[in-house]
Scaffold this active site. Structure first.
Site, PDB file in Angstrom:
ATOM      1  N   ARG A 158       7.113  41.534  -0.878  1.00 19.96           N
ATOM      2  CA  ARG A 158       7.129  41.285  -2.596  1.00 19.96           C
ATOM      3  C   ARG A 158       5.271  42.486  -2.206  1.00 19.96           C
ATOM      4  NH1 ARG A 158       5.842  39.340  -6.933  1.00 19.96           N
ATOM      5  NH2 ARG A 158       6.286  40.626  -7.878  1.00 19.96           N
TER       6      ARG A 158
ATOM      7  N   TYR B 216       4.250  45.811  -2.985  1.00 16.19           N
ATOM      8  CA  TYR B 216       4.201  46.731  -3.835  1.00 16.19           C
ATOM      9  C   TYR B 216       2.342  46.252  -4.210  1.00 16.19           C
ATOM     10  CZ  TYR B 216       9.020  45.769  -6.103  1.00 16.19           C
ATOM     11  OH  TYR B 216       9.780  45.871  -5.744  1.00 16.19           O
TER      12      TYR B 216
ATOM     13  N   CYS C  78       6.273  42.919  14.034  1.00 14.68           N
ATOM     14  CA  CYS C  78       5.233  43.627  14.882  1.00 14.68           C
ATOM     15  C   CYS C  78       5.250  44.834  13.442  1.00 14.68           C
ATOM     16  CB  CYS C  78       6.480  44.251  15.742  1.00 14.68           C
ATOM     17  SG  CYS C  78       5.425  45.264  17.447  1.00 14.68           S
TER      18      CYS C  78
END
Ligand SMILES: *Cc1c(COP(=O)(O)O)cnc(C)c1O
Length: 432
Positions: free
Chosen positions: A316, A320, A346
């Site tokens: 999340r 976002y 990475c």
């Protein structure tokens, strides 16, 4: 101890030693209290709660929902089957499981036909596909009422830019088409979301009451109306609990008005996801390193706490710019200062401390030592559910804590799990 049992430092250290880090830990008492809040909100006759199981589809969680009388909204054929294995009934009377999919993929159509799961249709093409698959019976129609608000702009759930549902002005024509094809429109549905505030959810729900009320006289077979999910959770300050009283009144009022308008009882549904589960789980990571960059002509330097959890475990923030509260568990913590918290992947975007523009935003945290534990809070919704096998790390285990006792809900994925679907199998297809 004031916090939930799952945050007991001795428990967390013992769990880290037993199952390794990172891991997810769920608190049974906290989850049950969340479910009970919604159960109280929907306790009146004719009001029903569903769990939008995409937020956290673990069997253990589904069983807790079922135990308190919460039904299910599923997104895929496999989610329906997970709900069935957790004990939910098949069939559309009563429709314990609703399938709300924008696209029928894989086994979804087959599962609807075989299990008689109530399908919630969002496009003319879905109506046609269902009929072509041989289904005749009750359906829901998902409406795009022309407004809505997700928790971020990318998640708009209604309005001209939203992909979800049938545009409201087209609804009656589509309902007539469905009826002629042998389908019964039994449910009207809209998921308009909330944005970050309960007031906005209430406002959207109140607007929906008007929109649905106008449609009902033309839809004589409708027996339920679903207002979707999107009850907000305050990730920055979970003590800022919304007052659900106004929503309870809106739902009760909708039940009375719709039933009067239709001349028969109309069931009112809501289907929260995050509100049920967000605070019920914590992601526990190990601090592996501290490191710093220095200010140069490209920008200011930054101090990093490196941890062994990454956006493969919790996407999340990277996806976002979402905010999750962070705590450090250590016996010898240093002074508070701004830290960026970064993971093992990475990918330079593997940073948990971000602002709304998804840029790195260091957070005031105590200075930990290597080996301390770092807690990412409120990951019960869209945590494990959105985790991945990026970098082949294997998904982290899930632990359940109940009455001071811990048990394993799912073990850490191994290399063998990651390789299990790989094969070298000839296919019939040829070029040309
Ligand atoms: C995602 C979704 C929900 C749940 O949303 P939350 O914000 O987690 O409450 C409910 N209904 C539908 C149709 C959804 O797509």
């Amino acid at each position: 101890m004031s916090g939930p049992a799952m945050h007991d430092p001795a428990l967390l250290r013992a769990l880290a030693a037993e199952v390794g880090t990172p891991f997810f830990v769920y608190d049974a008492a906290l989850l049950r209290a969340r479910i009970a809040r919604i159960s109280r909100l929907t306790a009146a006759p004719g009001i029903q709660a569903r769990f939008a199981m995409k937020a956290c589809p673990a069997t253990r969680i589904l069983r807790e929902m079922r135990a308190q009388g919460v039904w299910i909204d599923a997104v895929s054929g496999n989610e329906v089957l997970r709900a069935r294995r957790a004990g939910y009934s098949a069939g559309a009377v009563p429709p314990e499981v609703l399938l709300t999919a924008d696209v029928f993929r894989d086994n979804a159509l087959e599962i609807v036909c075989r299990e008689r799961i109530l399908p919630n249709l969002g496009s003319p093409g879905q109506i046609a596909a269902l009929v072509a698959a041989g289904y005749r019976g009750p359906v829901g129609l998902r409406v795009n009422p022309g407004f809505g608000h997700g928790h971020v702009a990318a998640c708009d759930t209604g309005g001209p830019s939203s992909k979800h549902g049938i545009w409201i002005d087209d609804l009656l024509a589509q309902a007539a088409l469905a009826r002629r094809a042998g389908l019964t429109v039994a449910l009207l549905h809209a998921h308009v979301g909330s944005g970050p505030h309960i007031e906005e959810f209430d406002e959207n729900a109140a607007r929906l009451v008007g929109a649905f009320e106008a449609l009902l006289p033309s839809l004589p077979e409708v027996s339920g109306v679903n207002f979707g999910g999107g009850l907000p959770f305050s990730y920055r300050d979970p003590s800022d609990e919304p007052d659900l009283g106004p929503l309870q009144r809106i739902l009760g009022d909708a039940h009375a008005r719709f039933s009067r308008a239709a001349g028969r009882p109309i069931r009112i549904e809501i289907e929260p996801g995050r509100f049920f589960v967000a605070p019920a789980a914590t992601l526990v990571a190990r601090v592996t390193d501290l490191k710093s960059t220095r200010t140069n002509d490209k920008g200011p330097g930054c101090d990093f706490i490196m941890v062994d959890a990454g956006f493969c475990d919790l996407v999340r923030p990277a996806m976002y710019g979402a905010f999750h509260r962070i705590d450090v568990v250590g016996s010898d913590l240093g002074p508070e200062r701004p830290w960026a918290v970064a993971g093992p992947l990475c990918e330079s975007g593997d940073v948990f401390t971000r602002d709304a523009a998804e840029l790195i935003e260091p957070r005031f945290l105590p200075t930990p030592r290597t080996g301390d534990l770092l807690l990412l809070h409120d990951v019960g919704a869209y945590g494990v559910a959105m985790s991945s096998n990026y970098n082949s790390l294997g998904r982290a285990p899930q632990v359940w804590v109940e009455n001071g006792v811990a048990s394993l809900m799912s073990r850490r994925e191994t290399l063998e799990d990651l390789l299990a679907a790989e094969c070298d199998q000839p296919l019939a297809a040829r070029v040309g």
